[in-house]
Design a protein around this motif. Structure first.
Motif, PDB file in Angstrom:
ATOM      1  N   ILE A 115      -4.861  -2.767  28.414  1.00  0.00           N
ATOM      2  CA  ILE A 115      -5.070  -1.637  27.500  1.00  0.00           C
ATOM      3  C   ILE A 115      -4.308  -1.961  26.220  1.00  0.00           C
ATOM      4  O   ILE A 115      -3.089  -2.128  26.252  1.00  0.00           O
ATOM      5  N   GLU A 116      -5.037  -2.075  25.128  1.00  0.00           N
ATOM      6  CA  GLU A 116      -4.422  -2.354  23.820  1.00  0.00           C
ATOM      7  C   GLU A 116      -3.403  -3.483  23.893  1.00  0.00           C
ATOM      8  O   GLU A 116      -2.234  -3.312  23.565  1.00  0.00           O
ATOM      9  N   ASP A 117      -3.852  -4.643  24.356  1.00  0.00           N
ATOM     10  CA  ASP A 117      -3.033  -5.860  24.368  1.00  0.00           C
ATOM     11  C   ASP A 117      -1.847  -5.843  25.335  1.00  0.00           C
ATOM     12  O   ASP A 117      -1.013  -6.739  25.314  1.00  0.00           O
ATOM     13  N   GLN A 118      -1.740  -4.828  26.156  1.00  0.00           N
ATOM     14  CA  GLN A 118      -0.690  -4.832  27.170  1.00  0.00           C
ATOM     15  C   GLN A 118      -1.362  -4.924  28.529  1.00  0.00           C
ATOM     16  O   GLN A 118      -2.427  -4.341  28.732  1.00  0.00           O
ATOM     17  N   CYS A 119      -0.754  -5.628  29.450  1.00  0.00           N
ATOM     18  CA  CYS A 119      -1.348  -5.727  30.773  1.00  0.00           C
ATOM     19  C   CYS A 119      -0.607  -4.800  31.741  1.00  0.00           C
ATOM     20  O   CYS A 119       0.628  -4.786  31.783  1.00  0.00           O
TER      21      CYS A 119
END
Ligand code: BMA
Length: 343
Positions: A119-123
């Motif tokens: 989600i938005e470059d975070q895992c």
């Protein structure tokens, strides 16, 4: 379960010819059952976090469980990290703030069945956590797959959480599977639920999504499997569907294993994902191949990852027979066409 139901995989599903794509032989540290992986595409490569139950091959008393990391440029061939990335000791350390009342290391037994969502470059990694006071579902955040910040642990008994890959109407959304042993007559009649959150830490607004009775090919329990993927028609997602036959006896390494785990497919409303807008009345996949029918627990398919490629190919990653990790593919339009009926 309905009698007329035909128990075979849908013809649109293709098992990868190199199955199983990840086994204990690929892992450079003690590993026995390598399965139930979460798989996603992150920072330019395929990332797989797999469950490793280690012990003696053929002995159902496994010694322990850790999570391992594998990366790949094609989603088929994997390079496994030299050490496990989340051992029980790591889990105890990273969840310490959730256990301040106990301060008792032995409270946590193991973390397993990871599912990954970007989600938005975070895992984010959802996981199941066995504790001495119940099974809990958790969510951790990572950027490097070596450090995990645990954001949430559910109350017992709940697990099989999967996160949606974006906020919906300003909220994070997840599917989950509580285990209501008092209220469902049979101890194993479990269903799929949802909840939402503003910050991934506090979850509420719990709603029932799909009941066991709505799935013609299950008589025991159902649960979320791979995190949903977005299509223009809705959120496409898989679930595991369990049928139990009391006539099944010795079936795998244990004395008794009476269940079979198949895979269902459904479509959830884009704006209101607690609403099922379509579901295949027949299973998408059932255990058919030797690597699915024979292992620690025979006849188990347990998907934990689904990736929608730009080409329209959907990669489905699944644990088989609780022993190895496999890959199947399908065209996204074929999967959508299966979700025509309302449950
Ligand atoms: C479920 C979970 C999974 C496992 C499956 C079949 O309840 O424990 O991890 O793959 O049973 O044994």
């Amino acid at each position: 379960m309905s009698d007329e139901f035909l128990f075979h995989s849908n013809s649109k599903i293709l098992r990868h010819p190199e199955n199983p794509i990840l086994t204990r032989h690929d892992v450079p540290y003690p590993a026995t059952l390598v399965f139930n992986a979460g798989v996603t595409f992150y920072s330019g490569e395929y990332v797989c976090v797999f469950r490793n139950d280690f012990g003696e091959w053929g002995n159902p008393e496994l010694v322990g469980t850790n999570l391992g990391l594998a990366t790949s440029s094609d989603g088929i061939h994997w390079k496994v990290n030299s050490k496990p990335i989340w051992t029980v000791e790591d889990v105890i350390k990273d969840t310490a703030t959730f256990f301040s009342d106990f301060s008792n290391e032995s409270e946590i037994l193991r973390a397993y069945d990871p599912r990954l969502t970007v989600i938005e470059d975070q895992c984010y990694m959802c996981f199941a956590l066995d504790t001495r006071h119940g099974l809990r579902g958790g969510i951790a955040r990572t950027t490097d797959f070596h450090h995990f910040e645990v954001l949430n642990l559910s109350t017992p008994d709940n697990r099989n959480m999967v996160l949606f890959p974006e906020m919906i109407n300003g909220k994070y959304f997840r599917l989950e599977r509580p285990m209501p042993v008092y209220s469902r007559q049979m101890q194993t009649h479990f269903d799929i639920w949802s909840s939402d959150s503003s910050d991934l830490k506090y979850w509420g607004n719990h709603q029932g999504v799909l009941w066991l009775e709505q799935v013609p090919f299950a008589n025991d329990k159902i649960g979320p499997s791979a995190p949903p993927v977005k299509t223009r028609y809705g959120w496409l997602t898989l679930f595991h569907a369990v049928d139990r036959d009391p006539n099944r006896g010795k079936n795998g390494w244990e004395e008794i294993w009476q269940k079979r785990y198949s895979v269902g497919v459904m479509l959830l409303d884009l704006e209101d994902p607690a609403k099922v807008i379509g579901m295949s009345k027949e299973p998408l996949m059932v255990p058919e191949y030797s690597y699915e029918k024979n292992g620690f627990r025979n006849d188990v398919l347990f998907p934990g990852g689904m990736i929608l490629e730009k080409s329209g190919e959907v990669k489905i990653y699944y644990g088989a027979a609780d022993t190895v990790e496999c890959l199947a593919t399908a065209d996204v339009n074929d999967l959508l066409n299966l979700c025509v009926n309302r449950p």
